[in-house]
Design a protein around this motif. Structure first.
Motif, PDB file in Angstrom:
ATOM      1  N   PHE A  60       0.829  -1.315   0.071  1.00 25.75           N
ATOM      2  CA  PHE A  60       0.215  -0.064  -0.048  1.00 25.75           C
ATOM      3  C   PHE A  60       0.772   1.206  -0.181  1.00 25.75           C
ATOM      4  N   ARG A  61       0.610   2.042  -1.014  1.00 20.72           N
ATOM      5  CA  ARG A  61       1.379   3.395  -0.873  1.00 20.72           C
ATOM      6  C   ARG A  61       0.460   4.311  -1.510  1.00 20.72           C
ATOM      7  N   HIS A  62       0.205   5.519  -0.718  1.00 14.56           N
ATOM      8  CA  HIS A  62      -0.497   6.583  -1.144  1.00 14.56           C
ATOM      9  C   HIS A  62       0.290   7.457  -2.042  1.00 14.56           C
ATOM     10  N   GLU A  63       0.124   7.113  -3.378  1.00 19.54           N
ATOM     11  CA  GLU A  63       0.617   7.721  -4.615  1.00 19.54           C
ATOM     12  C   GLU A  63      -0.544   8.232  -5.549  1.00 19.54           C
ATOM     13  N   ARG A  64      -0.028   9.078  -6.602  1.00 20.89           N
ATOM     14  CA  ARG A  64      -0.889   9.442  -7.710  1.00 20.89           C
ATOM     15  C   ARG A  64      -1.122   8.207  -8.449  1.00 20.89           C
ATOM     16  N   LYS A  82      -1.591   4.442 -14.714  1.00 22.21           N
ATOM     17  CA  LYS A  82      -1.393   3.191 -15.440  1.00 22.21           C
ATOM     18  C   LYS A  82      -0.185   2.364 -14.664  1.00 22.21           C
ATOM     19  N   GLY A  83      -0.275   1.487 -13.985  1.00 21.93           N
ATOM     20  CA  GLY A  83       0.767   0.657 -13.629  1.00 21.93           C
ATOM     21  C   GLY A  83       1.143   1.194 -12.237  1.00 21.93           C
ATOM     22  N   ARG A  84       0.575   2.297 -11.834  1.00 21.52           N
ATOM     23  CA  ARG A  84       0.678   2.710 -10.432  1.00 21.52           C
ATOM     24  C   ARG A  84      -0.595   2.800  -9.463  1.00 21.52           C
ATOM     25  N   LEU A  85      -0.595   2.172  -8.516  1.00 17.20           N
ATOM     26  CA  LEU A  85      -1.863   1.917  -7.819  1.00 17.20           C
ATOM     27  C   LEU A  85      -1.418   2.424  -6.356  1.00 17.20           C
ATOM     28  N   ARG A  86      -2.799   2.313  -5.581  1.00 14.63           N
ATOM     29  CA  ARG A  86      -2.377   2.423  -4.066  1.00 14.63           C
ATOM     30  C   ARG A  86      -2.349   1.478  -3.314  1.00 14.63           C
ATOM     31  N   HIS A 118       0.445  -5.233  -5.934  1.00 14.25           N
ATOM     32  CA  HIS A 118       0.981  -6.595  -5.381  1.00 14.25           C
ATOM     33  C   HIS A 118       2.391  -6.747  -6.140  1.00 14.25           C
ATOM     34  N   GLN A 119       3.018  -7.374  -4.936  1.00 13.58           N
ATOM     35  CA  GLN A 119       4.832  -7.646  -5.251  1.00 13.58           C
ATOM     36  C   GLN A 119       4.879  -9.162  -5.251  1.00 13.58           C
ATOM     37  N   LEU A 120       5.756  -9.601  -6.208  1.00 10.76           N
ATOM     38  CA  LEU A 120       6.404 -11.098  -5.800  1.00 10.76           C
ATOM     39  C   LEU A 120       7.640 -10.361  -5.068  1.00 10.76           C
ATOM     40  N   VAL A 128      20.062   4.843  -6.742  1.00 12.79           N
ATOM     41  CA  VAL A 128      20.387   4.591  -5.326  1.00 12.79           C
ATOM     42  C   VAL A 128      19.044   3.770  -4.591  1.00 12.79           C
ATOM     43  N   ARG A 129      17.958   3.757  -5.574  1.00 10.69           N
ATOM     44  CA  ARG A 129      16.908   3.059  -5.199  1.00 10.69           C
ATOM     45  C   ARG A 129      15.872   3.851  -3.874  1.00 10.69           C
ATOM     46  N   GLY A 130      14.821   3.745  -3.863  1.00  7.20           N
ATOM     47  CA  GLY A 130      14.034   4.617  -2.975  1.00  7.20           C
ATOM     48  C   GLY A 130      13.995   4.281  -1.518  1.00  7.20           C
ATOM     49  N   ALA A 164       8.460   2.896 -15.416  1.00 10.90           N
ATOM     50  CA  ALA A 164       9.472   2.011 -16.134  1.00 10.90           C
ATOM     51  C   ALA A 164       9.937   0.887 -15.459  1.00 10.90           C
ATOM     52  N   ALA A 165      10.200   0.835 -13.883  1.00 12.34           N
ATOM     53  CA  ALA A 165      10.570  -0.292 -13.035  1.00 12.34           C
ATOM     54  C   ALA A 165       9.631  -1.296 -13.008  1.00 12.34           C
ATOM     55  N   VAL A 166      10.136  -2.444 -13.509  1.00  8.89           N
ATOM     56  CA  VAL A 166       9.047  -3.746 -13.370  1.00  8.89           C
ATOM     57  C   VAL A 166       9.532  -4.506 -12.183  1.00  8.89           C
ATOM     58  N   ALA A 167      10.769  -4.466 -11.633  1.00  9.90           N
ATOM     59  CA  ALA A 167      11.285  -5.261 -10.780  1.00  9.90           C
ATOM     60  C   ALA A 167      12.435  -4.539  -9.878  1.00  9.90           C
ATOM     61  N   MET A 171       9.126  -7.293  -7.549  1.00 11.92           N
ATOM     62  CA  MET A 171       8.640  -7.328  -8.920  1.00 11.92           C
ATOM     63  C   MET A 171       7.068  -6.727  -8.716  1.00 11.92           C
ATOM     64  N   GLY A 172       6.939  -5.719  -9.296  1.00  9.07           N
ATOM     65  CA  GLY A 172       5.463  -5.105  -9.627  1.00  9.07           C
ATOM     66  C   GLY A 172       4.688  -6.080 -10.420  1.00  9.07           C
ATOM     67  N   MET A 173       3.490  -6.629  -9.652  1.00  7.16           N
ATOM     68  CA  MET A 173       2.820  -7.514 -10.534  1.00  7.16           C
ATOM     69  C   MET A 173       2.004  -6.750 -11.656  1.00  7.16           C
ATOM     70  N   GLU A 174       1.185  -5.690 -11.199  1.00  7.13           N
ATOM     71  CA  GLU A 174       0.358  -5.156 -12.185  1.00  7.13           C
ATOM     72  C   GLU A 174       1.065  -4.874 -13.161  1.00  7.13           C
ATOM     73  N   ARG A 175       2.207  -4.438 -13.175  1.00 10.40           N
ATOM     74  CA  ARG A 175       3.095  -3.988 -14.317  1.00 10.40           C
ATOM     75  C   ARG A 175       3.562  -5.076 -15.251  1.00 10.40           C
ATOM     76  N   ILE A 176       3.791  -6.445 -14.620  1.00 11.69           N
ATOM     77  CA  ILE A 176       3.974  -7.512 -15.225  1.00 11.69           C
ATOM     78  C   ILE A 176       2.866  -7.877 -15.989  1.00 11.69           C
TER      79      ILE A 176
HETATM   80  P1  ATP Z   1       8.558   3.639  -8.894  1.00 13.08           P
HETATM   81  O1  ATP Z   1      10.013   4.318  -9.035  1.00 13.08           O
HETATM   82  O2  ATP Z   1       7.983   3.280 -10.279  1.00 13.08           O
HETATM   83  O3  ATP Z   1       7.867   4.355  -8.029  1.00 13.08           O
HETATM   84  P2  ATP Z   1       9.705   2.066  -6.786  1.00 13.08           P
HETATM   85  O4  ATP Z   1      11.252   2.282  -6.858  1.00 13.08           O
HETATM   86  O5  ATP Z   1       8.852   3.177  -5.554  1.00 13.08           O
HETATM   87  O6  ATP Z   1       8.995   2.292  -7.946  1.00 13.08           O
HETATM   88  P3  ATP Z   1      10.102  -0.227  -5.273  1.00 13.08           P
HETATM   89  O7  ATP Z   1       9.852   0.109  -3.948  1.00 13.08           O
HETATM   90  O8  ATP Z   1      11.412  -0.760  -5.723  1.00 13.08           O
HETATM   91  O9  ATP Z   1       9.466   0.606  -6.393  1.00 13.08           O
HETATM   92  O10 ATP Z   1       8.907  -1.558  -5.595  1.00 13.08           O
HETATM   93  C1  ATP Z   1       9.534  -2.704  -6.381  1.00 13.08           C
HETATM   94  C2  ATP Z   1       8.263  -2.876  -7.572  1.00 13.08           C
HETATM   95  O11 ATP Z   1       7.074  -2.744  -7.239  1.00 13.08           O
HETATM   96  C3  ATP Z   1       8.554  -1.408  -8.676  1.00 13.08           C
HETATM   97  O12 ATP Z   1       9.564  -1.851  -9.561  1.00 13.08           O
HETATM   98  C4  ATP Z   1       7.411  -1.273  -9.312  1.00 13.08           C
HETATM   99  O13 ATP Z   1       7.412  -2.514 -10.302  1.00 13.08           O
HETATM  100  C5  ATP Z   1       6.305  -1.895  -8.292  1.00 13.08           C
HETATM  101  N1  ATP Z   1       5.486  -0.650  -7.804  1.00 13.08           N
HETATM  102  C6  ATP Z   1       6.011   0.350  -7.019  1.00 13.08           C
HETATM  103  N2  ATP Z   1       5.185   0.912  -6.676  1.00 13.08           N
HETATM  104  C7  ATP Z   1       4.082   0.733  -7.203  1.00 13.08           C
HETATM  105  C8  ATP Z   1       2.953   1.288  -7.299  1.00 13.08           C
HETATM  106  N3  ATP Z   1       2.319   2.379  -6.585  1.00 13.08           N
HETATM  107  N4  ATP Z   1       1.880   0.570  -8.138  1.00 13.08           N
HETATM  108  C9  ATP Z   1       2.153  -0.512  -8.710  1.00 13.08           C
HETATM  109  N5  ATP Z   1       3.441  -0.993  -8.805  1.00 13.08           N
HETATM  110  C10 ATP Z   1       4.375  -0.281  -7.997  1.00 13.08           C
END
Ligand code: ATP
Ligand code: MG
Length: 438
Positions: A120-124, A127-131, A134-136, A264-266, A286-289, A314-319
């Motif tokens: 769960f993340r409170h983001e905008r 497509k491919g970005r949800l609140r 799901h992750q593997l 550097v990753r978030g 752009a980031a799928v995993a 890995m972000g399942m929605e994006r996959i």
């Molecule tokens: P982004 O730069 O896209 O915000 P992130 O660096 O925040 O990604 P991670 O914390 O590394 O993402 O999470 C691993 C993976 O989970 C991401 O590569 C992405 O595929 C997926 N992911 C992250 N945030 C979301 C989201 N809000 N909705 C859908 N998938 C997400």
């Protein structure tokens, strides 16, 4: 008779799902199952065990593990402020908490674990970005070997290969507590010289955590950063050797990668190897995993000192979006029904239901009608469910104690008369085993 109207609420309301929270509908679930099944098979091939953690944790777990000045902790967490509890924004911190709390490392000093589930993340939402997404998530705790880094990356590479998805791999090393401080100083000096050109977030974070500035998505900041010093040039001897070994390991496995000195990753917990699998097919998402090494995190969270770790998510929605793009015509559907039992008339319908119960207990998938439909309507239903067989029970069949079996894949084939009991159906197994869908 009881009618639908009699139980309709007068004050009906129309409630929709929350923004950024998405239903995964029956038309999509076969795709999700395919992804999960493929991933689970690969995780088993790599000798990983499954772990499942609660969705809600103490807020302090994420604040400590991910870092107070990260986007996730500063802006994106779903926190019940009155309870100091947070819906997990990622899986690693929870996984390590669970491993430590349950003493798993004492039982087995190297843990290879995976988990699948919502974050769960409170983001905008986009497509491919949800609140809720799901992750593997997979982690190896207790090994510092660069071979593990390369192997872990190969798991994602294999999954993408099996799913028919094209991605690129970017790699960096973030060094360790020995070499990073000097780089941090160099970066800070670079940022200070151009202080006014950076956004307010970067200016605020630069003194407490200048590496976060490298992660900024604001285009002007990214432009400024193009000339920033590269951490790869500041790595200590051990980190440099480890990084070289990871790259050699990947090359031995034939996995292509490029170096990205600004990745550097978030999340603050990373050290040494970090990596991202990227796609050009999902716009800004752009980031799928993504993942990396976090050798200090187990100790930070109260686990055995010096326990190294590495993992990725890995972000399942994006996959799923990429799977749909890669093979839009591939119709994925639930497995067809083995048999539909068409009971005609009150007695036929009741017999159909008890026979369905017996056959389901025997392991067959069975459809029946509940609304007293005509034979024609039931045949249509059976067709819609792609049933292999229809078994027809009307008054005549009941009287004779034998129903009519029709093969729906080959309608010209002879119809069979079968006794109205489950044992009579055992010969279907042979047909079903040679006629399973691809
Ligand atoms: P982004 O730069 O896209 O915000 P992130 O660096 O925040 O990604 P991670 O914390 O590394 O993402 O999470 C691993 C993976 O989970 C991401 O590569 C992405 O595929 C997926 N992911 C992250 N945030 C979301 C989201 N809000 N909705 C859908 N998938 C997400
Ligand atoms: Mg993010």
């Amino acid at each position: 008779m009881f009618s639908v109207n009699s139980c309709r609420e007068e004050n009906s309301v129309n409630i929709k799902a929350l923004k950024g929270f998405k239903d995964i509908l029956p038309a999509e679930t076969p795709l999700w199952q395919e992804l999960e099944t493929t991933a689970r098979a690969i995780f088993a091939q790599y000798n990983f065990d499954e772990i499942r953690m609660p969705l809600l944790e103490e807020t302090a777990l994420f604040q400590r593990a991910i870092g107070d000045t990260t986007d996730i902790v500063e802006k994106e967490m779903y926190t019940f402020a009155d309870k100091q509890q947070t819906l997990r924004p990622e899986g690693t911190a929870s996984q390590i908490r669970a491993v430590i709390e349950n003493g798993l490392l004492v039982q087995k000093p190297v843990q290879r674990l995976f988990t699948i589930g919502p974050m769960f993340r409170h983001e905008r939402p986009q497509k491919g970005r949800l609140r809720q997404f799901h992750q593997l998530n997979i982690e190896v705790l207790g090994s510092e070997s660069a071979l593990v880094d390369a192997e872990l990356i190969s798991i994602a590479a294999l999954l993408f290969e099996e799913l028919g998805i094209t991605v690129s791999l970017e790699l960096n090393s973030l060094g360790c507590p020995q070499c990073r401080p000097a780089y941090r100083q160099a970066l800070l000096a670079f940022i200070d010289e151009r202080h006014d050109h950076f956004c307010s977030d970067c200016r605020r974070r630069s003194s407490s955590n200048p590496l976060r500035v490298l992660d900024c998505k604001v285009p002007d900041c990214r432009g400024q950063l193009s000339a920033a010093p590269s951490i790869q040039e500041w790595l200590c001897e051990q980190c440099s050797a480890h990084f070289t070994e990871v790259q050699e390991g990947l090359s031995r496995l034939g996995i292509d990668f490029s170096l990205n000195k600004f990745m550097v990753r978030g999340l603050d917990y990373y050290c040494r190897t970090t990596f991202e699998f990227l796609t050009g097919d999902l716009g800004a998402q752009a980031a799928v995993a993504a993942g990396g090494r976090y050798d200090g995190l187990v100790e930070l969270l109260g686990g055995p000192a010096g326990t190294p770790g590495i993992g990725f998510a890995m972000g399942m929605e994006r996959i799923i979006l990429l799977m749909q793009q890669a093979a839009p015509d591939l119709r994925r559907m639930r497995e067809p029904l083995d048999i539909f039992i068409a009971g005609i008339g009150d007695a036929g319908q009741k017999k159909a239901h008890s026979l369905a119960w017996e056959l389901r207990r025997d392991g067959y998938s069975v459809g029946v009608d509940y609304e007293g439909r005509s034979l024609k309507a039931q045949m249509k239903l059976a067709d819609r469910e792609h049933a292999f067989f229809v078994f027809i029970i009307g008054d005549d069949e009941l009287a004779a104690g034998r129903g009519i079996l029709r093969n729906m894949r080959d309608r010209d084939a002879e119809q069979l008369e079968l006794e109205l009991k489950a044992e009579a159906f055992h010969r279907l197994d042979e047909f079903l085993s040679v006629n399973q869908p691809e």
